[in-house]
Design an enzyme around this catalytic site. Structure first.
Site, PDB file in Angstrom:
ATOM      1  N   GLY A 108     -31.555   9.816 -23.899  1.00 20.00           N
ATOM      2  CA  GLY A 108     -32.755  10.808 -23.351  1.00 20.00           C
ATOM      3  C   GLY A 108     -33.731  10.897 -24.647  1.00 20.00           C
ATOM      4  O   GLY A 108     -35.034  11.039 -24.139  1.00 20.00           O
TER       5      GLY A 108
ATOM      6  N   THR B 164     -31.963  -7.208 -23.214  1.00 23.55           N
ATOM      7  CA  THR B 164     -30.951  -7.478 -22.280  1.00 23.55           C
ATOM      8  C   THR B 164     -30.134  -6.358 -21.667  1.00 23.55           C
ATOM      9  O   THR B 164     -29.954  -5.300 -22.377  1.00 23.55           O
ATOM     10  CB  THR B 164     -29.909  -8.604 -22.824  1.00 23.55           C
ATOM     11  OG1 THR B 164     -30.544  -9.659 -23.285  1.00 23.55           O
ATOM     12  CG2 THR B 164     -28.849  -9.098 -21.789  1.00 23.55           C
TER      13      THR B 164
ATOM     14  N   ASN C  36     -31.849  23.364 -23.765  1.00 22.01           N
ATOM     15  CA  ASN C  36     -30.465  22.854 -24.125  1.00 22.01           C
ATOM     16  C   ASN C  36     -29.725  24.072 -24.842  1.00 22.01           C
ATOM     17  O   ASN C  36     -28.612  24.134 -24.664  1.00 22.01           O
ATOM     18  CB  ASN C  36     -30.539  21.761 -25.073  1.00 22.01           C
ATOM     19  CG  ASN C  36     -31.517  21.861 -26.166  1.00 22.01           C
ATOM     20  OD1 ASN C  36     -32.789  22.063 -25.890  1.00 22.01           O
ATOM     21  ND2 ASN C  36     -30.991  21.782 -27.506  1.00 22.01           N
TER      22      ASN C  36
ATOM     23  N   CYS D 166     -27.316  18.495 -32.522  1.00 22.66           N
ATOM     24  CA  CYS D 166     -27.911  17.364 -33.476  1.00 22.66           C
ATOM     25  C   CYS D 166     -28.522  18.095 -34.918  1.00 22.66           C
ATOM     26  O   CYS D 166     -29.129  17.433 -35.550  1.00 22.66           O
ATOM     27  CB  CYS D 166     -28.884  16.609 -32.972  1.00 22.66           C
ATOM     28  SG  CYS D 166     -29.853  17.198 -31.539  1.00 22.66           S
TER      29      CYS D 166
ATOM     30  N   SER E  58     -30.311  11.916 -19.257  1.00 23.08           N
ATOM     31  CA  SER E  58     -29.288  11.241 -20.348  1.00 23.08           C
ATOM     32  C   SER E  58     -28.028  10.941 -19.647  1.00 23.08           C
ATOM     33  O   SER E  58     -27.513  12.193 -19.014  1.00 23.08           O
ATOM     34  CB  SER E  58     -29.228  11.953 -21.542  1.00 23.08           C
ATOM     35  OG  SER E  58     -28.227  11.650 -22.321  1.00 23.08           O
TER      36      SER E  58
HETATM   37  N1  PLP Z   1     -33.501  16.640 -24.542  1.00 26.31           N
HETATM   38  C1  PLP Z   1     -32.530  17.640 -24.501  1.00 26.31           C
HETATM   39  C2  PLP Z   1     -32.992  18.846 -23.967  1.00 26.31           C
HETATM   40  C3  PLP Z   1     -31.132  17.434 -25.050  1.00 26.31           C
HETATM   41  O1  PLP Z   1     -30.438  18.300 -24.938  1.00 26.31           O
HETATM   42  C4  PLP Z   1     -30.830  16.334 -25.647  1.00 26.31           C
HETATM   43  C5  PLP Z   1     -29.611  16.271 -26.142  1.00 26.31           C
HETATM   44  O2  PLP Z   1     -28.888  17.149 -26.905  1.00 26.31           O
HETATM   45  C6  PLP Z   1     -31.814  15.262 -25.529  1.00 26.31           C
HETATM   46  C7  PLP Z   1     -33.094  15.338 -25.144  1.00 26.31           C
HETATM   47  C8  PLP Z   1     -31.402  13.686 -26.453  1.00 26.31           C
HETATM   48  O3  PLP Z   1     -30.730  13.337 -25.351  1.00 26.31           O
HETATM   49  P1  PLP Z   1     -29.769  11.997 -26.263  1.00 26.31           P
HETATM   50  O4  PLP Z   1     -28.533  12.580 -26.907  1.00 26.31           O
HETATM   51  O5  PLP Z   1     -29.308  11.138 -25.031  1.00 26.31           O
HETATM   52  O6  PLP Z   1     -30.858  11.099 -27.058  1.00 26.31           O
END
Ligand code: PLP
Length: 389
Positions: A73, A240, A154, A328, A202
C-alpha cells in the site's frame, strides 16, 4: 500455551489457507518469468491476467488494465502522489488531510519541500473532514489540484465521503487519489460509481501476504512511473512480476467478494458487542471516532488517564493482540497524530486502544476479552498515579 486472540486486523491479517494453496504451484513448479518467450515462462502470464481481473472485479474497475501491481500500500500511495505530481508538471497544489497514513503524508511532505503548496485539512472531534476549510481553500486555489484523501482511517475506522470529495475535486478540475488500504475488503467499492482517479490497496490487509499491493489508475489518468527499467505493468512499474504473490492477491480478492456479506455482518456484531461490553464494564472508557460512519470491524477506545502501552502489554501477557495506534508508528511514545488532529483531550489520548476484528475472530474470543479486560483496566487504575482525579 494459550491461543493467540488476534484483534489487530487493521495492522495485518492472517493469510487465508485458500490463498496459500493458490500460491504454492508458483513457488514449486510454475516459477517461470512471465516475460520469457518460451512456454514455461510465458504460460504464467495467464495467471497474472486472471489475478488482475479478480482485483478489478473486487473494486468494480471497468477494465483490468487499470490495475497496476505494486509491492504494498505504501508503494501504491507514493506512486499515485509522486507519479501524478510529476505528470502534472511537478508543482500541483496538493490537498490532503491531517489524519492520513504516513505513506501519504510522506510523499506530500516531499512535494512540499520541492516547492508545492500542500494543505492538510483538519478534522472535527469525530474525525470527519472539516468541509468548510476545504471549501475555503478550494475557492482561493489557482494551481492544478492533486488531492489525496483516505477512504477509511486505520486508527479510528472513520470513513470519509470519498465519492462527494472526489466529485468536488473534479469540479475544480483536479485529480483525486484515495488511500483505500483499510477500506478494500471491508466495504463494497465500485469504481464505476465513484469519480476517483487513483486508488491504493494492500494485500496483507485482506488475507493475502505482506509484500503485494495494487494501484488502480483510471484509464486516461496521467501518471509518471517511479520505477524505471523494464516494460512490465505497461511500463508503469518496472520489475519482474511477483507471480506467486500476485496470484495470492487475486485469490484473496475473490474470497472477499464471496465472503463479504457474512464477514461484514459478523464483524459488526462482534465489534459492537465488544465495544458495548467494554463501555459498560470499564470505568472511564469512551469511543474515539464518528460511530455513524465507521469501518464495521474497528473500535478505538480511550481509557481515561491510563497509558495505552500499559494496557497493551497486560493484554499481550494473556496473548491478546491489540494496538495503541498505527502499528508502524507504535514503539514510539508519541501520541497518535490522528487523535491529536481530532482534539481528543490529553487525559484520553494516551490511553487509546484500537481493537480490530477480522474474518477468523470467534465469538468465544470476544467473550474472553470481555472477561479479561475489566480487571486489567482496574489493576492499571490502581497502579496509575492519577486514579483519583
Ligand atoms: N495506508 C493505510 C491507511 C494503512 O493502514 C496502511 C498500513 O497500515 C498503509 C497505507 C500502508 O500499507 P502497507 O503496509 O501495505 O505498505
Amino acid at each position: 500455551m494459550q491461543k493467540t486472540v488476534y484483534l489487530d486486523n487493521n495492522a495485518t491479517t492472517a493469510v487465508a489457507p485458500e490463498v496459500v494453496e493458490a500460491m504454492l504451484p508458483f513457488f514449486k513448479t510454475q516459477w517461470g518469468n512471465p516475460s520469457s518467450l518460451h512456454t514455461f515462462g510465458s504460460s504464467t502470464r495467464r495467471h497474472l491476467d486472471e489475478a488482475r481481473e479478480k482485483v478489478a472485479a473486487l473494486i468494480g474497475a471497468a477494465d483490468a488494465s487499470e490495475i497496476i501491481f505494486t509491492s504494498c500500500g505504501s508503494e501504491s500511495n507514493n506512486m499515485a502522489i509522486l507519479g501524478a505530481a510529476s505528470a502534472m508538471g511537478g508543482r500541483p497544489h496538493v490537498l490532503t488531510s491531517q489524519v492520513e497514513h504516513s505513506a501519504v503524508l510522506g510523499p506530500c511532505g516531499k512535494l512540499e519541500k520541492e516547492g508545492c503548496r500542500v494543505d492538510r485539512i483538519s478534522v472535527d472531534g469525530g474525525g470527519q473532514l472539516k468541509l468548510n476549510t476545504l471549501n475555503e481553500i478550494l475557492a482561493e486555489s489557482n494551481n492544478p489540484l492533486l488531492a489525496s484523501f483516505m477512504w477509511a482511517n486505520n486508527e479510528t475506522g472513520v470513513i470519509f465521503s470519498v465519492a462527494e470529495l472526489a466529485a468536488q475535486i473534479h469540479g475544480a478540475g483536479g485529480l483525486f487519489h484515495t488511500d483505500a488500504v483499510q477500506a478494500v475488503g471491508k466495504l463494497p467499492i465500485n469504481m464505476q460509481e465513484v469519480p476517483v482517479d487513483m486508488l491504493s490497496l494492500s494485500g496483507h490487509k485482506l488475507h493475502a501476504p505482506k509484500g503485494i499491493g495494487a494501484l488502480y489508475v483510471r484509464r486516461g489518468t496521467r501518471m509518471d512511473p517511479l520505477m524505471l527499467g523494464g516494460h512490465q505493468e505497461r511500463a508503469r512499474r518496472a520489475g519482474t512480476e511477483n507471480v506467486p504473490y500476485i496470484v495470492g492477491l487475486g485469490k484473496a480478492c475473490e474470497l472477499v467478494l464471496e465472503k463479504m456479506g457474512g464477514d461484514t455482518l459478523r464483524a459488526t456484531q462482534q465489534r459492537d458487542r465488544l465495544e458495548a461490553g467494554i463501555l459498560a464494564t470499564c470505568k472511564g472508557a469512551g469511543v474515539n471516532g464518528d460511530p455513524a460512519s465507521r469501518l464495521p470491524n474497528t473500535t478505538n477506545i480511550s481509557f481515561e488517564h491510563l497509558e495505552g502501552e500499559g494496557t497493551l502489554l497486560m493484554l499481550d501477557d494473556i496473548c491478546v493482540c491489540v494496538s495503541t495506534g498505527a502499528a508502524c508508528e507504535s514503539g514510539s511514545i508519541e501520541a497518535s497524530h490522528v487523535l491529536k488532529a481530532m482534539d481528543v483531550p490529553r487525559s484520553r489520548m494516551q490511553g487509546a486502544i484500537r481493537f480490530s476484528v477480522g474474518r477468523y475472530t470467534t465469538d468465544a474470543e470476544i467473550d474472553f476479552v470481555l472477561e479479561q479486560l475489566p480487571p486489567i483496566i482496574q489493576r492499571q487504575r490502581e497502579l496509575s498515579p492519577r486514579t483519583n482525579d
